[in-house]
Design a protein around this motif. Structure first.
Motif, PDB file in Angstrom:
ATOM      1  N   VAL A 162      -4.142  -4.506  -8.925  1.00 11.01           N
ATOM      2  CA  VAL A 162      -3.211  -3.391  -8.781  1.00 11.01           C
ATOM      3  C   VAL A 162      -3.919  -2.067  -9.048  1.00 11.01           C
ATOM      4  N   SER A 163      -3.720  -1.100  -8.146  1.00 11.35           N
ATOM      5  CA  SER A 163      -4.139   0.280  -8.387  1.00 11.35           C
ATOM      6  C   SER A 163      -2.882   1.109  -8.609  1.00 11.35           C
ATOM      7  N   ASP A 164      -2.821   1.798  -9.757  1.00 11.88           N
ATOM      8  CA  ASP A 164      -1.628   2.578 -10.089  1.00 11.88           C
ATOM      9  C   ASP A 164      -1.798   4.063  -9.841  1.00 11.88           C
ATOM     10  N   ALA A 190       9.039   0.312  -4.223  1.00  8.63           N
ATOM     11  CA  ALA A 190       9.383   0.498  -5.633  1.00  8.63           C
ATOM     12  C   ALA A 190       8.137   0.862  -6.436  1.00  8.63           C
ATOM     13  N   ALA A 191       8.267   1.832  -7.315  1.00  7.75           N
ATOM     14  CA  ALA A 191       7.141   2.261  -8.157  1.00  7.75           C
ATOM     15  C   ALA A 191       6.655   1.129  -9.050  1.00  7.75           C
ATOM     16  N   LEU A 208       0.843  -1.193   0.000  1.00  7.94           N
ATOM     17  CA  LEU A 208       0.000   0.000   0.000  1.00  7.94           C
ATOM     18  C   LEU A 208       0.872   1.234   0.000  1.00  7.94           C
ATOM     19  N   GLN A 209       0.528   2.186  -0.846  1.00  4.45           N
ATOM     20  CA  GLN A 209       1.220   3.478  -0.852  1.00  4.45           C
ATOM     21  C   GLN A 209       0.206   4.562  -1.215  1.00  4.45           C
ATOM     22  N   ARG A 210      -0.265   5.285  -0.212  1.00  8.81           N
ATOM     23  CA  ARG A 210      -1.208   6.358  -0.457  1.00  8.81           C
ATOM     24  C   ARG A 210      -0.448   7.640  -0.772  1.00  8.81           C
ATOM     25  N   PRO A 211      -1.002   8.489  -1.659  1.00  4.97           N
ATOM     26  CA  PRO A 211      -2.331   8.324  -2.259  1.00  4.97           C
ATOM     27  C   PRO A 211      -2.318   7.467  -3.528  1.00  4.97           C
ATOM     28  N   GLY A 212      -3.356   6.665  -3.677  1.00  9.09           N
ATOM     29  CA  GLY A 212      -3.681   6.070  -4.963  1.00  9.09           C
ATOM     30  C   GLY A 212      -3.163   4.699  -5.305  1.00  9.09           C
ATOM     31  N   ARG A 213      -2.212   4.148  -4.548  1.00  8.68           N
ATOM     32  CA  ARG A 213      -1.558   2.930  -5.019  1.00  8.68           C
ATOM     33  C   ARG A 213      -1.729   1.759  -4.049  1.00  8.68           C
ATOM     34  N   MET A 214      -2.010   0.589  -4.626  1.00 10.41           N
ATOM     35  CA  MET A 214      -2.121  -0.636  -3.836  1.00 10.41           C
ATOM     36  C   MET A 214      -1.923  -1.837  -4.753  1.00 10.41           C
ATOM     37  N   ARG A 269       2.600  -0.992 -11.079  1.00  9.99           N
ATOM     38  CA  ARG A 269       2.406  -0.983 -12.525  1.00  9.99           C
ATOM     39  C   ARG A 269       1.960  -2.365 -12.977  1.00  9.99           C
ATOM     40  N   LEU A 270       0.978  -2.398 -13.848  1.00  9.29           N
ATOM     41  CA  LEU A 270       0.519  -3.671 -14.399  1.00  9.29           C
ATOM     42  C   LEU A 270       0.049  -3.443 -15.829  1.00  9.29           C
ATOM     43  N   ARG A 271       0.819  -3.935 -16.776  1.00  4.18           N
ATOM     44  CA  ARG A 271       0.438  -3.864 -18.178  1.00  4.18           C
ATOM     45  C   ARG A 271      -0.428  -5.065 -18.525  1.00  4.18           C
ATOM     46  N   ASP A 272      -1.236  -4.912 -19.546  1.00  3.39           N
ATOM     47  CA  ASP A 272      -2.136  -5.980 -19.970  1.00  3.39           C
ATOM     48  C   ASP A 272      -1.329  -7.109 -20.593  1.00  3.39           C
ATOM     49  N   PRO A 273      -1.187  -8.258 -19.892  1.00  4.31           N
ATOM     50  CA  PRO A 273      -0.394  -9.370 -20.445  1.00  4.31           C
ATOM     51  C   PRO A 273      -1.077 -10.064 -21.619  1.00  4.31           C
TER      52      PRO A 273
END
Length: 213
Positions: A91-93, A197-198, A72-78, A202-206
């Motif tokens: 994943v929330s980017d 780590a950023a 978890l990394q606020r704001p916005g990321r999980m 990140r999650l690209r469409d595999p």
């Protein structure tokens, strides 16, 4: 745009917390001063949970168990990364929430703003506004639990957040859906995690094939 957690396959702990933090406007009349103090304690804890990691065990309505790690990394990321079933990712980017199931080779994406997760991952978490509370339970040990639901849609289910006390720490949550099915998520570990780590978020469409030149 309304996004169903069930349709998106996101019955994870992230959304359990978000369901409580993002409930629509409803009066908190009837809560005692002690209840309000407990809510304030929970709010302070969640607000300070800005960067963390841990492990979880999720038990579904049919008794099926899922395990994994989260960041978890606020704001916005999980990020929820399942180890059983292996490879399942949520994943929330910061802009979108993405889910990939390698067993089905299915990738789905919705805007973060279209999910209740956006409220929990915001810079400011508020439990004293826009929350309908069914029950606040306190134990002699200092542990406590908060039961809440969407007052505008009371038949769509509820969420229970359970905290350890002295000091407060989120231990588990249970979602009850509109059909009465219960999903319980237990945190087997939870710790602060500065400097994540950023790339975790990140999650690209595999499933997309690379373009040919």
């Amino acid at each position: 745009m309304t996004v169903s957690r069930r349709a998106f396959g996101l019955a994870t702990g992230a959304f359990a917390i978000a369901a409580l933090a993002g409930l629509p406007v409803a009066a908190q009349a009837g809560l005692s001063a002690e209840d309000r103090a407990t809510l304030a304690q929970a709010q302070t804890y969640l607000q300070n949970l800005t960067s963390a990691q841990g492990e979880f065990v999720e038990t579904g309505p049919g008794g099926q168990r899922r395990t994994g790690h989260f960041w978890l990394q606020r704001p916005g990321r999980m990020r929820f990364e399942y180890t059983d079933p292996a490879g399942l990712l949520v994943v929330s980017d910061g802009s979108n929430v993405k889910r990939y199931d390698p067993r089905l080779n299915v990738f789905r994406q919705v805007p973060l703003s279209a999910t209740p997760l956006s409220t929990f991952l915001a810079r400011n978490v508020r439990l004293d506004q826009g929350v309908s509370i069914d029950r606040v339970t306190r134990m002699a040990s200092g542990a406590f639990a908060i039961t809440a639901r969407d007052a505008a849609k009371p038949n769509e289910g509820s969420v229970i957040l359970a905290f350890a006390g002295n000091p407060a720490r989120l231990q588990e949550w249970t979602i009850t859906d509109a059909q009465g099915g219960r999903t319980r998520t237990q945190l087997t570990s939870l710790s602060a995690a500065p400097n994540l780590a950023a790339s975790l978020f990140r999650l690209r469409d595999p499933t997309r094939r690379p373009r040919r030149n």
